[in-house]
Design a protein around this motif. Structure first.
Motif, short mmCIF file in Angstrom:
data_model
loop_
_atom_site.label_atom_id
_atom_site.label_comp_id
_atom_site.label_asym_id
_atom_site.label_seq_id
_atom_site.Cartn_x
_atom_site.Cartn_y
_atom_site.Cartn_z
N GLU A 1 -27.62 25.96 -27.24
CA GLU A 1 -26.27 26.06 -26.68
C GLU A 1 -25.19 25.80 -27.72
O GLU A 1 -24.09 26.32 -27.64
CB GLU A 1 -26.12 25.10 -25.50
CG GLU A 1 -25.89 25.83 -24.20
CD GLU A 1 -25.51 24.91 -23.06
OE1 GLU A 1 -24.30 24.69 -22.89
OE2 GLU A 1 -26.42 24.43 -22.35
N CYS A 2 -25.49 24.94 -28.67
CA CYS A 2 -24.49 24.55 -29.68
C CYS A 2 -24.13 25.75 -30.54
O CYS A 2 -24.98 26.54 -30.93
CB CYS A 2 -25.06 23.43 -30.55
SG CYS A 2 -23.93 22.96 -31.88
N LEU B 1 -30.25 27.59 -39.52
CA LEU B 1 -29.54 28.36 -38.50
C LEU B 1 -30.40 28.41 -37.25
O LEU B 1 -31.64 28.46 -37.35
CB LEU B 1 -29.28 29.78 -38.98
CG LEU B 1 -28.53 29.90 -40.31
CD1 LEU B 1 -28.41 31.36 -40.71
CD2 LEU B 1 -27.15 29.28 -40.20
N ASN B 2 -29.75 28.44 -36.08
CA ASN B 2 -30.54 28.56 -34.86
C ASN B 2 -30.82 30.02 -34.55
O ASN B 2 -30.46 30.93 -35.33
CB ASN B 2 -29.87 27.81 -33.70
CG ASN B 2 -28.64 28.54 -33.16
OD1 ASN B 2 -28.25 29.59 -33.68
ND2 ASN B 2 -28.04 27.99 -32.12
N HIS B 3 -31.43 30.25 -33.41
CA HIS B 3 -31.82 31.57 -32.95
C HIS B 3 -30.66 32.59 -33.01
O HIS B 3 -30.85 33.76 -33.28
CB HIS B 3 -32.32 31.41 -31.51
CG HIS B 3 -32.65 32.68 -30.82
ND1 HIS B 3 -33.64 33.52 -31.28
CD2 HIS B 3 -32.12 33.26 -29.73
CE1 HIS B 3 -33.71 34.55 -30.47
NE2 HIS B 3 -32.81 34.43 -29.52
N ALA C 1 -24.97 21.23 -34.44
CA ALA C 1 -24.81 19.78 -34.62
C ALA C 1 -26.16 19.11 -34.43
O ALA C 1 -26.97 19.55 -33.60
CB ALA C 1 -23.80 19.26 -33.60
N ILE C 2 -26.43 18.08 -35.20
CA ILE C 2 -27.67 17.32 -35.01
C ILE C 2 -27.34 15.82 -35.03
O ILE C 2 -26.42 15.38 -35.72
CB ILE C 2 -28.74 17.62 -36.08
CG1 ILE C 2 -28.09 17.71 -37.47
CG2 ILE C 2 -29.49 18.89 -35.76
CD1 ILE C 2 -29.09 17.80 -38.60
N TYR C 3 -28.10 15.11 -34.24
CA TYR C 3 -27.91 13.66 -34.16
C TYR C 3 -28.66 13.01 -35.31
O TYR C 3 -29.80 13.36 -35.59
CB TYR C 3 -28.44 13.16 -32.80
CG TYR C 3 -28.40 11.66 -32.62
CD1 TYR C 3 -27.29 10.91 -33.03
CD2 TYR C 3 -29.47 10.99 -32.02
CE1 TYR C 3 -27.26 9.55 -32.85
CE2 TYR C 3 -29.44 9.63 -31.82
CZ TYR C 3 -28.33 8.90 -32.25
OH TYR C 3 -28.29 7.54 -32.07
#
Lengths: 105, 496
Positions: A23-24, A45-47, A53-55
């Protein structure tokens, strides 16, 4: 979302974050807004081709500010520690209420 | 602290229940909103969803979406959704709220939608004090269409239509919607908030909740204007855009509460419920018992009828009434009918005409370009429409003598001084009915009972009905007389 997540007693952070990498969109508003600065941008990179963002994994206070500045409905979920007293009186609800009012002030 | 033995985590902030978990969008994108990274709409959506959740009104909320980037609210909010035409959301919301007073109706609009094309709708909804909540997302530009100047564009702000920056001399000043609406008496709550930093966002969250809560309490019109970033069109990264809201936009659009009557406002009385659908005919005086009795159902079935009439005259001569009686009688006789009036803005003395069709088949067009009967109540009308009458058709003309140059081969003429003949009956104003009587006699399809029923429906005053009936009868007589005369003349001609 799950009712609550049990952690080992060694985890002493008041809060904890979950970021949905689907979603981010990597806008970075949460990174800017986070008071203890525990959110970073991913290298990968995402899909969809966004960095997300990452915790950082520790240090979250559960204040919820990141959730409020985030434009995505469900990209961030903020958990807050519920302290259970030995007597067994659950104060879960009271604590969640407190967290919300704290974050919105 | 020694008694705190177990630490457990509970969700403090997460996806609101009022959002769908999957969006019914294009295949790939069911997990993502269509908004750009850092868009203010997402943040406002979340505030709204949270307010709906907290107030427990999800199952009775109706969200009216606008035209603009937020056009797809129905993909995201698991509530009742309507998408309105550009700018019309407050009008649609008004209708929804009035017809379903128990629902929570929220109009969600951008600045292009609300403050440009929809200025009239928002102004009047606010002025009526409709019990709705309006969320007005202002990013000072038309974003969806690619960055044209909006009424809210700042002085000096560049856009595709103000490439040198907005100038007050040519484009006017930014429109301050909240201040403008706060000059009205009716609104209960108007506040401008922003998404410029954490604190502003927290305040915006409270304001939006109040706007929805006011409605739930029945207090009246609430509007929250949200200054919102558009990183894409502003050509900034999301963090810069957020700062621009706080550091630049806010100077033109100061934040604050412009109206707050929520303490003293009493819940508005619900508007009287709309009448039930089956009650409406009675209220309009067209209930079943008032309707004509269908005197000629059988007639329509066995005859091929296609009567096309044009009636023309001065306004006030009863031109339109002839057409109405004709159409109404046709309806009573079970025919397909149309009646199309065409007249100027004057109630009297302008020209007026109408098209009437009576047919045993469905009417394809209400226009009568080539009439089978022309009723010309004066000479100008005759001259205007004479040439359109089809061969074998009739012209009924109100005048002493039919103008010789209007004579055409193959067109029958009945020219009589109808006004004078009507005057002899008691009132020159029934000349229209005398002419209608003649017309009915020419055609002969409509049963007398249908004509009587139509007259009774359209003419309420009994004094006029009696006179109209005499006039109709006189018209029929006059037509028959004229035929006898013609026959005699023809016979006489043959003798010569």
């Amino acid at each position: 979302m799950a009712e609550g997540n049990k952690f080992e007693a060694k985890k002493q952070d008041r809060g904890w974050l979950q970021i949905d990498g689907d979603e981010c969109k990597g806008c970075g508003l949460c990174i800017e807004a986070c008071p203890p600065k525990v959110i970073a941008m991913s290298e990968e990179l995402n899909h969809y081709g966004y960095r997300t963002a990452i915790y950082a994994g520790a240090g979250c206070t559960g204040c919820g500010v990141c959730f409020m500045v985030c434009p995505e409905p469900g990209a961030i979920t903020v958990f807050r520690a519920v302290v259970q007293r030995a007597e067994g009186s659950s104060r879960a609800n009271a604590r969640v209420e407190e967290a919300i009012s704290c974050a919105s002030n | 602290m020694s008694s705190e033995v177990v630490q457990e985590y509970a969700v403090a902030q997460g996806r609101a229940k009022s959002f769908y978990t999957r969006y019914e969008r294009k295949d790939e994108l069911q997990r993502q909103t269509h908004y750009c990274p850092g868009c203010g709409h997402g943040v406002v959506h979340k505030m709204l969803a949270r307010a709906i959740d907290e107030l427990g009104v999800q199952d009775r909320t109706i969200l009216v979406g606008p035209v603009g980037c937020s056009v797809f609210t129905y993909y995201y909010f698991d509530v009742g959704n309507i998408q309105a035409a550009h700018g019309r959301a407050p009008a649609v919301a008004t209708a929804m709220k009035r017809s379903r007073p128990e629902s929570i109706v929220i109009s969600y609009q951008g600045d292009g939608d609300l403050s440009a094309i929809g200025t009239a709708e928002i102004l009047h909804a606010a002025n009526r004090g409709e019990n709705i909540s309006v969320i007005f997302v202002n990013n000072a530009i038309y974003s969806m269409t690619g960055g044209q100047a909006a009424p809210t564009t700042l002085i000096g702000q560049k856009s595709t239509t103000t490439p040198e920056g907005r100038r007050a001399a040519t484009e006017g000043y930014p429109l301050h919607v909240s201040e403008l609406l706060a000059t009205l008496e009716a609104p209960v709550y108007i506040e401008r908030v922003a998404l410029g930093d954490n604190k502003q966002i927290a305040q915006a969250t409270r304001a939006i909740r109040r706007a929805v809560e006011n409605q739930a309490r029945g207090l009246g019109f609430s509007l929250v204007e949200v200054l919102s970033p558009c990183p894409t069109i502003w050509k900034m990264n999301p963090v810069e855009a957020q700062h621009w809201v706080r550091d630049v936009m806010e100077k033109t659009f100061p934040l604050g509460v412009f109206r707050d009557h929520t303490r003293e406002a009493a819940p508005r009385p619900a508007p009287p419920p709309a009448p039930a659908l089956d009650e409406i005919p009675r209220l309009l005086g067209v209930a079943e018992q008032d309707l004509p009795a269908n005197h000629g159902r059988a007639l329509a079935r066995d005859k091929q009828i296609d009567l096309q009439v044009r009636i023309a005259g001065f306004g006030g001569q009863g031109v339109l009434l002839i057409g109405e009686v004709l159409a109404e009688a046709g309806l009573d006789a079970g025919l397909e009918v149309s009646w199309l009036p065409s007249y100027g803005p004057e109630m009297r003395s302008g020209t007026s005409n109408c098209h009437v069709r009576l047919s045993s088949q469905p009417v394809d067009s209400p226009l009568v370009a080539v009439p089978s009967v022309l009723v010309a109540m004066n000479e100008p009308s005759l001259r205007k429409f004479d040439l359109t009458v089809r061969r074998g058709g009739w012209v009924i003309y109100n005048g002493d003598a039919f103008p010789a140059d209007c004579m055409r081969e193959g067109v029958h003429v009945l020219a009589l001084p109808f006004t004078r003949l009507a005057d002899e009956l008691g009132d020159p104003r029934v000349s229209n009915m005398v002419m209608l009587g003649a017309l009915l006699e020419i055609d002969g399809v409509l049963p007398q009972a249908s004509v009587d029923a139509a007259l009774r429906r359209l003419v309420k005053n009994p004094r006029w009905i009696a006179l109209d009936e005499r006039a109709l009868a006189r018209g029929r007589e006059l037509f028959k007389e004229s035929l006898r005369q013609e026959g005699a003349e023809a016979m006489g001609g043959g003798m010569k």
